[in-house]
Scaffold this motif. Structure first.
Motif, PDB file in Angstrom:
ATOM      1  N   ASP A  17      -5.942  10.581  -6.526  1.00  0.00           N
ATOM      2  CA  ASP A  17      -4.811  10.075  -5.740  1.00  0.00           C
ATOM      3  C   ASP A  17      -3.974  11.192  -5.133  1.00  0.00           C
ATOM      4  O   ASP A  17      -2.858  10.963  -4.661  1.00  0.00           O
ATOM      5  CB  ASP A  17      -3.927   9.170  -6.598  1.00  0.00           C
ATOM      6  CG  ASP A  17      -3.295   9.900  -7.780  1.00  0.00           C
ATOM      7  OD1 ASP A  17      -3.610  11.100  -7.996  1.00  0.00           O
ATOM      8  OD2 ASP A  17      -2.484   9.285  -8.505  1.00  0.00           O
ATOM      9  N   ILE A  65      -3.258  10.606  -1.340  1.00  0.00           N
ATOM     10  CA  ILE A  65      -2.527   9.341  -1.202  1.00  0.00           C
ATOM     11  C   ILE A  65      -1.069   9.516  -1.618  1.00  0.00           C
ATOM     12  O   ILE A  65      -0.138   9.063  -0.934  1.00  0.00           O
ATOM     13  CB  ILE A  65      -3.185   8.237  -2.066  1.00  0.00           C
ATOM     14  CG1 ILE A  65      -4.460   7.723  -1.391  1.00  0.00           C
ATOM     15  CG2 ILE A  65      -2.214   7.094  -2.326  1.00  0.00           C
ATOM     16  CD1 ILE A  65      -4.230   6.674  -0.334  1.00  0.00           C
ATOM     17  N   ARG A  66      -0.841  10.180  -2.744  1.00  0.00           N
ATOM     18  CA  ARG A  66       0.537  10.376  -3.239  1.00  0.00           C
ATOM     19  C   ARG A  66       1.326  11.316  -2.325  1.00  0.00           C
ATOM     20  O   ARG A  66       2.511  11.089  -2.071  1.00  0.00           O
ATOM     21  CB  ARG A  66       0.523  10.919  -4.662  1.00  0.00           C
ATOM     22  CG  ARG A  66       0.257   9.862  -5.729  1.00  0.00           C
ATOM     23  CD  ARG A  66       0.516  10.421  -7.119  1.00  0.00           C
ATOM     24  NE  ARG A  66       0.321   9.442  -8.168  1.00  0.00           N
ATOM     25  CZ  ARG A  66       1.243   8.575  -8.595  1.00  0.00           C
ATOM     26  NH1 ARG A  66       2.447   8.575  -8.025  1.00  0.00           N
ATOM     27  NH2 ARG A  66       0.983   7.727  -9.564  1.00  0.00           N
ATOM     28  N   SER A  88       0.845  -1.187   0.000  1.00  0.00           N
ATOM     29  CA  SER A  88       0.000   0.000   0.000  1.00  0.00           C
ATOM     30  C   SER A  88       0.878   1.234   0.000  1.00  0.00           C
ATOM     31  O   SER A  88       1.930   1.262   0.647  1.00  0.00           O
ATOM     32  CB  SER A  88      -0.897   0.011   1.243  1.00  0.00           C
ATOM     33  OG  SER A  88      -1.456   1.294   1.439  1.00  0.00           O
ATOM     34  N   PRO A  89       0.467   2.312  -0.749  1.00  0.00           N
ATOM     35  CA  PRO A  89       1.261   3.539  -0.730  1.00  0.00           C
ATOM     36  C   PRO A  89       1.337   4.185   0.642  1.00  0.00           C
ATOM     37  O   PRO A  89       2.186   5.039   0.881  1.00  0.00           O
ATOM     38  CB  PRO A  89       0.526   4.448  -1.736  1.00  0.00           C
ATOM     39  CG  PRO A  89      -0.867   3.896  -1.806  1.00  0.00           C
ATOM     40  CD  PRO A  89      -0.715   2.421  -1.616  1.00  0.00           C
ATOM     41  N   LEU A  90       0.459   3.771   1.561  1.00  0.00           N
ATOM     42  CA  LEU A  90       0.470   4.326   2.903  1.00  0.00           C
ATOM     43  C   LEU A  90       1.034   3.357   3.935  1.00  0.00           C
ATOM     44  O   LEU A  90       0.909   3.576   5.132  1.00  0.00           O
ATOM     45  CB  LEU A  90      -0.941   4.750   3.319  1.00  0.00           C
ATOM     46  CG  LEU A  90      -1.586   5.863   2.474  1.00  0.00           C
ATOM     47  CD1 LEU A  90      -2.918   6.277   3.074  1.00  0.00           C
ATOM     48  CD2 LEU A  90      -0.666   7.065   2.358  1.00  0.00           C
ATOM     49  N   GLY A 137       1.923   9.363   0.987  1.00  0.00           N
ATOM     50  CA  GLY A 137       2.740   8.179   0.754  1.00  0.00           C
ATOM     51  C   GLY A 137       4.177   8.469   0.386  1.00  0.00           C
ATOM     52  O   GLY A 137       5.011   7.560   0.349  1.00  0.00           O
ATOM     53  N   HIS A 165     -10.152   8.134  -0.263  1.00  0.00           N
ATOM     54  CA  HIS A 165      -9.154   7.079  -0.456  1.00  0.00           C
ATOM     55  C   HIS A 165      -8.247   6.908   0.766  1.00  0.00           C
ATOM     56  O   HIS A 165      -7.420   5.989   0.778  1.00  0.00           O
ATOM     57  CB  HIS A 165      -8.308   7.382  -1.688  1.00  0.00           C
ATOM     58  CG  HIS A 165      -9.070   7.302  -2.975  1.00  0.00           C
ATOM     59  ND1 HIS A 165      -9.219   6.125  -3.690  1.00  0.00           N
ATOM     60  CD2 HIS A 165      -9.739   8.246  -3.677  1.00  0.00           C
ATOM     61  CE1 HIS A 165      -9.940   6.351  -4.774  1.00  0.00           C
ATOM     62  NE2 HIS A 165     -10.267   7.628  -4.787  1.00  0.00           N
ATOM     63  N   LEU A 166      -8.385   7.783   1.764  1.00  0.00           N
ATOM     64  CA  LEU A 166      -7.544   7.677   2.953  1.00  0.00           C
ATOM     65  C   LEU A 166      -8.209   6.806   4.016  1.00  0.00           C
ATOM     66  O   LEU A 166      -9.441   6.794   4.132  1.00  0.00           O
ATOM     67  CB  LEU A 166      -7.277   9.071   3.532  1.00  0.00           C
ATOM     68  CG  LEU A 166      -6.495  10.046   2.651  1.00  0.00           C
ATOM     69  CD1 LEU A 166      -6.324  11.383   3.367  1.00  0.00           C
ATOM     70  CD2 LEU A 166      -5.133   9.478   2.276  1.00  0.00           C
TER      71      LEU A 166
END
Length: 247
Positions: free
Chosen positions: A118, A121-122, A6-8, A125, A42-43
């Motif tokens: 995103d 998220i980006r 996951s990006p997080l 992340g 998305h978080l």
């Protein structure tokens, strides 16, 4: 088959806040706020959206309030974009949350912009203390082909050859840890370049900055903006062939 990370993964944040300054932006504000809410969905934790309504007289306040509890509408009479952004984060500081400044992510965009799904998220992340993105203009209505080509050529000169880095600074596309923001003094009361001023102080403080052109927001090509020497002024200068420096 192992799933991609996951990006997080490894992120210890517990809350995010997005501040949107607005001055008579009723025609564009709904799209901006909705795009931020879509990105926030998305978080895995709560995001507070703060719209700072600076001397609005066109129905922007009613529009922001129409989102209900999802959006905090803060009315001020500052007529200054730096002060408006600062007021938004001052308000965010008062929001009830169990998260410490080290566990909160701040981001900001402009009312005439729309962020990508995103976007948050980006930013989060990346693992950096500060993240700087780029802008794109999807609608060049009433702009000559020559001016468009001149702008794009100039904009791309600040792209780094690594395929993702850049040297731009846009208040419409930036994020930072809350602790980093407060330790550096936050946005100054500037009518222009409040974003550049803050980033210069981030750099002087030696914090981790990630400039990533994959983090992009769409913005308008309106000829008259809210900041006297902001993005709209830069676009006007490109159209006339007398380009002013704009990061």
């Amino acid at each position: 088959m192992r799933r991609p990370a996951s990006p997080l993964q490894g992120v210890t944040l517990r809350h995010a806040v997005v501040v949107i300054p607005a001055h008579d932006e009723a025609s564009r504000l709904r799209g901006c706020v909705q795009s931020v809410l879509d990105a926030a969905a998305h978080l895995p934790f709560e995001t507070s959206v703060v719209v700072v309504l600076d001397a609005c007289t066109d129905g922007s306040a009613e529009l922001a309030q129409s989102f209900g509890a999802a959006v905090h509408a803060v009315e001020v009479n500052l007529r200054n974009v730096g002060a408006a952004r600062a007021a938004g984060f001052d308000y965010a500081k008062s929001l009830p949350t169990a998260a410490s400044d080290d566990e909160v992510w701040y981001a900001t965009t402009d009312a005439d912009s729309r962020v990508d799904p995103d976007w948050l998220i980006r930013q989060i992340g990346s693992g950096a203390d500060v993240v700087l993105g780029v802008v794109r203009v999807p609608n060049w209505r009433n702009t000559s082909t020559v001016a468009i080509r001149r702008y794009l050529s100039s904009y791309q000169t600040k792209y780094r050859p690594d395929g993702r880095g850049h040297r731009h600074v846009h208040g419409a596309n930036m994020g930072f840890r809350a602790a980093t923001y407060w330790q550096t003094g936050g946005f100054a009361t500037l009518a222009n370049d409040e974003d550049v001023d803050l980033v210069n102080r981030f750099r002087a403080a030696g914090v981790r900055i990630d400039s990533d052109r994959r983090i992009s927001v769409s913005t308008s090509a309106r000829p008259v903006g809210r900041a006297p020497r902001g993005f709209a002024a830069h676009l006007r200068s490109v159209a006339t062939g007398v380009t002013t420096e704009r990061t």
